[in-house]
Scaffold this active site. Structure first.
Site, mmCIF file in Angstrom:
data_model
loop_
_atom_site.group_PDB
_atom_site.id
_atom_site.type_symbol
_atom_site.label_atom_id
_atom_site.label_comp_id
_atom_site.label_asym_id
_atom_site.label_seq_id
_atom_site.Cartn_x
_atom_site.Cartn_y
_atom_site.Cartn_z
ATOM 1 N N HIS A 141 7.535 -2.166 2.289
ATOM 2 C CA HIS A 141 7.228 -0.739 2.090
ATOM 3 C C HIS A 141 8.483 0.096 1.816
ATOM 4 O O HIS A 141 8.545 0.842 0.849
ATOM 5 C CB HIS A 141 6.511 -0.166 3.315
ATOM 6 C CG HIS A 141 5.235 -0.882 3.672
ATOM 7 N ND1 HIS A 141 4.432 -1.473 2.736
ATOM 8 C CD2 HIS A 141 4.618 -1.100 4.866
ATOM 9 C CE1 HIS A 141 3.372 -2.015 3.334
ATOM 10 N NE2 HIS A 141 3.474 -1.801 4.626
ATOM 11 N N LYS A 181 0.536 5.614 -2.018
ATOM 12 C CA LYS A 181 0.576 6.913 -1.331
ATOM 13 C C LYS A 181 0.947 8.024 -2.314
ATOM 14 O O LYS A 181 1.793 7.848 -3.177
ATOM 15 C CB LYS A 181 1.578 6.867 -0.174
ATOM 16 C CG LYS A 181 1.087 5.958 0.966
ATOM 17 C CD LYS A 181 1.967 6.066 2.186
ATOM 18 C CE LYS A 181 1.573 5.056 3.248
ATOM 19 N NZ LYS A 181 0.437 5.456 4.079
ATOM 20 N N HIS A 206 0.802 -1.218 0.000
ATOM 21 C CA HIS A 206 0.000 0.000 0.000
ATOM 22 C C HIS A 206 0.841 1.277 0.000
ATOM 23 O O HIS A 206 0.349 2.342 -0.322
ATOM 24 C CB HIS A 206 -1.056 -0.016 1.117
ATOM 25 C CG HIS A 206 -0.549 0.356 2.469
ATOM 26 N ND1 HIS A 206 0.176 -0.503 3.252
ATOM 27 C CD2 HIS A 206 -0.668 1.498 3.187
ATOM 28 C CE1 HIS A 206 0.476 0.102 4.384
ATOM 29 N NE2 HIS A 206 -0.022 1.315 4.376
ATOM 30 N N LEU A 236 7.243 22.923 -0.164
ATOM 31 C CA LEU A 236 5.979 22.654 -0.853
ATOM 32 C C LEU A 236 5.162 21.746 0.053
ATOM 33 O O LEU A 236 5.343 20.527 0.058
ATOM 34 C CB LEU A 236 6.230 21.982 -2.211
ATOM 35 C CG LEU A 236 4.992 21.466 -2.948
ATOM 36 C CD1 LEU A 236 3.977 22.573 -3.186
ATOM 37 C CD2 LEU A 236 5.387 20.849 -4.277
HETATM 38 C C1 BG6 Z 1 1.220 -2.158 7.552
HETATM 39 C C2 BG6 Z 1 1.944 -2.786 8.712
HETATM 40 O O1 BG6 Z 1 1.594 -2.784 6.357
HETATM 41 O O2 BG6 Z 1 1.550 -0.791 7.490
HETATM 42 C C3 BG6 Z 1 1.608 -2.072 10.002
HETATM 43 O O3 BG6 Z 1 1.584 -4.152 8.801
HETATM 44 C C4 BG6 Z 1 1.819 -0.591 9.882
HETATM 45 O O4 BG6 Z 1 2.380 -2.588 11.068
HETATM 46 C C5 BG6 Z 1 1.157 -0.049 8.620
HETATM 47 O O5 BG6 Z 1 1.266 0.037 11.018
HETATM 48 C C6 BG6 Z 1 1.524 1.401 8.380
HETATM 49 O O6 BG6 Z 1 0.793 1.914 7.315
HETATM 50 P P1 BG6 Z 1 0.558 3.475 7.200
HETATM 51 O O7 BG6 Z 1 -0.162 3.634 5.886
HETATM 52 O O8 BG6 Z 1 -0.251 3.891 8.384
HETATM 53 O O9 BG6 Z 1 1.910 4.097 7.209
#
Ligand code: BG6
Length: 490
Positions: free
Chosen positions: A248, A190, A186, A397
């Site tokens: 991530h 962003k 995910h 910015l």
């Molecule tokens: C998730 C993790 O993938 O991402 C979590 O499993 C974490 O531990 C989360 O809290 C953080 O996502 P964001 O979008 O709040 O930074």
């Protein structure tokens, strides 16, 4: 109409991910007109026995709280699109029933055979991916000869190390083509992560500077100011490297470090990501600091002898022409003193400095992913006034100020829409996943085997002091006496 009707099937509909992310994202897409009432049905599937209305009420229970009163009607329309089917994750019966319901929906919408679209969203633990995928394959595929499709959305953890991830990939690969599989990370949804490509490749400013000649070090940082609350059982199995860094932060690293893709086609972009990952050298044990916050093991779902890190800093080195010698410092931690995610590019000192009286701060380019999305450049300017002295300032910015009328979409909203549109650019390809695991597996094994131990740190602190020492050793120079404060509307 160019495409047949759309069925979105949320498997694991009564779980946490569905509640926190999937259904809210679907609702927002509906609200913005991306899901049409006369076209879409949403099916929830899970083991719990529920009626359609039970599920609707549950969803209303949590969405109702965040939706404003003027949108209450939109919410109730959205809820009417939802149906529920209960069944187990490995029985033919449940999936036959599901298929029947989906087919009924398609017939009722007069979808031409071969045009209908089925999106399966697996909001489930990966242990059931293989059986669920097998069942979908066996019972729920539509005909796709006239532009219809079946797509599967899955989310990490994809395995626990190289071997288990490859096993899972192989099992899914037997059932579906790569084109049908959407592996969500995910962070790729962003706003400021999506901006990286534009920033790097549409601006003359950055092109000549983005290399080892000018950049001293790059940090990619994730901090949370809360612990594993309620997720200790899951987290203890995985730890911060598998939870945040291997996916991530590494995805962000790819976009920061990769070469310019041939075009914006998803395969061209993903080819470049794979290449840069393949250039990452094995991580050196002395360039890793692990931490575990005090009190982590008080969680009854966490083992008393847990060796799981809740904090880690690791230096990655990319062996190519652009980046040789530039440390990429990936840092993530739970229960720290702040919540933020950012990319911090620190430039080298100015050669032949004539402002010697005071050590100048280094130029930094910071991309604040969240909260308070922003990009800012830290630079040295003349202190306004009669004397000739210097001061640190920034070109800023800040999205909140600049784009006041724009609501930045949630990552999941965007990614689900991409799945419906068939755009795999922001999803992780199988070979990408493989290299990502190759990079971290040796380190993870040494942690699992207890050869490396996390250092204890106080909740609400910066994490172990050793991590700051590692940062300094890698070359990062902190600018003292200056912090960036997100500007607010006057
Ligand atoms: C998730 C993790 O993938 O991402 C979590 O499993 C974490 O531990 C989360 O809290 C953080 O996502 P964001 O979008 O709040 O930074």
């Amino acid at each position: 109409r160019e495409a047949g009707c759309l069925s979105i099937i949320v498997l694991g509909a009564s779980g946490d991910l569905a509640k926190k992310k999937t259904f809210p994202a679907l609702f927002h897409l509906f609200q913005q007109g991306f899901l049409q009432e006369n076209d879409v049905h949403i099916f929830g599937y899970a083991r719990t026995k529920l009626s359609d209305d039970d599920l609707r009420e549950r969803i209303h229970g949590y969405l109702g709280k965040v939706v404003s009163t003027e949108n209450a009607e939109v919410l109730s329309k959205f809820l009417q699109l939802i149906k529920y089917v209960s069944g187990s994750y490995d029985s033919d019966k449940g999936f036959q029933l599901l298929d029947m319901q989906v087919s009924e929906h398609e017939t009722s919408k007069n979808s031409q055979p071969g045009t209908s679209r089925r999106l399966f969203y697996l909001a489930l633990p990966p242990s059931v991916y293989p059986s669920v995928c097998e069942m979908i394959r066996r019972h729920c595929m539509n005909q796709s000869d006239l532009g219809g499709w079946t797509r599967i959305v899955v989310e990490k953890p994809f395995g626990k190390d190289l071997e288990s991830a490859e096993d899972l990939s192989a099992q899914l690969g037997e059932l579906f083509d790569e084109k049908q599989l959407y592996r969500i990370d995910h962070y790729l949804g962003k706003e400021l992560v999506q901006n990286l490509l534009v920033l790097r490749f549409a601006n003359r400013f950055f092109m000549p500077l983005w290399n080892r000649d000018n950049i001293d070090n790059i940090q990619i940082v994730f901090r949370e100011d809360f612990g594993t609350e309620g997720r200790g059982g899951y987290f203890d199995e995985y730890g911060i490297i598998r939870d945040i860094i291997q996916n991530h932060l590494l995805q962000v690293l790819c976009l920061v470090a990769m070469e310019k893709p041939v075009s914006l086609k998803p395969e061209h972009i993903r080819d470049e990501k794979v290449k840069v990952l393949q250039s990452v050298l094995p991580i050196k044990p002395e360039e890793v600091v692990l931490g575990q916050y005090e009190g982590y093991k008080d969680d009854p779902t966490v083992s008393d002898s847990s060796n799981t890190p809740t904090f880690a800093t690791a230096v990655l080195r990319i062996h190519n022409e652009r980046w040789e010698g530039v440390p990429f410092i990936l840092k993530a931690g739970k229960a720290l003193n702040s919540r933020k995610a950012e990319i911090r590019v620190q430039f080298k000192d100015v050669p032949g400095d004539i402002f010697k009286s005071k050590k100048q701060g280094r130029n930094e380019f910071v991309i604040r992913l969240q909260p308070s999305e922003a990009m800012y450049m830290k630079l040295t300017v003349k202190k306004p006034g009669l004397q000739m002295s210097t001061i640190q300032s920034e070109l800023d910015l800040s999205y909140g100020l600049r784009y006041q009328d724009v609501k930045i979409p949630e990552a999941y909203e965007r990614l689900i829409l991409d799945t419906i549109r068939g755009d795999q650019q922001h999803f992780v390809r199988r070979d990408e996943l493989r290299v990502a695991w190759e990079i971290f597996t040796p380190l993870l094994h040494s942690i699992d085997e207890g050869q490396v131990k996390p250092i204890s740190y106080k909740p609400g602190s910066r994490g172990p002091a050793e991590a700051d020492e590692l940062l300094a050793k890698a070359g990062y120079v902190q600018t003292h006496g200056y912090i960036w404060i997100p500007p607010t509307l006057a």
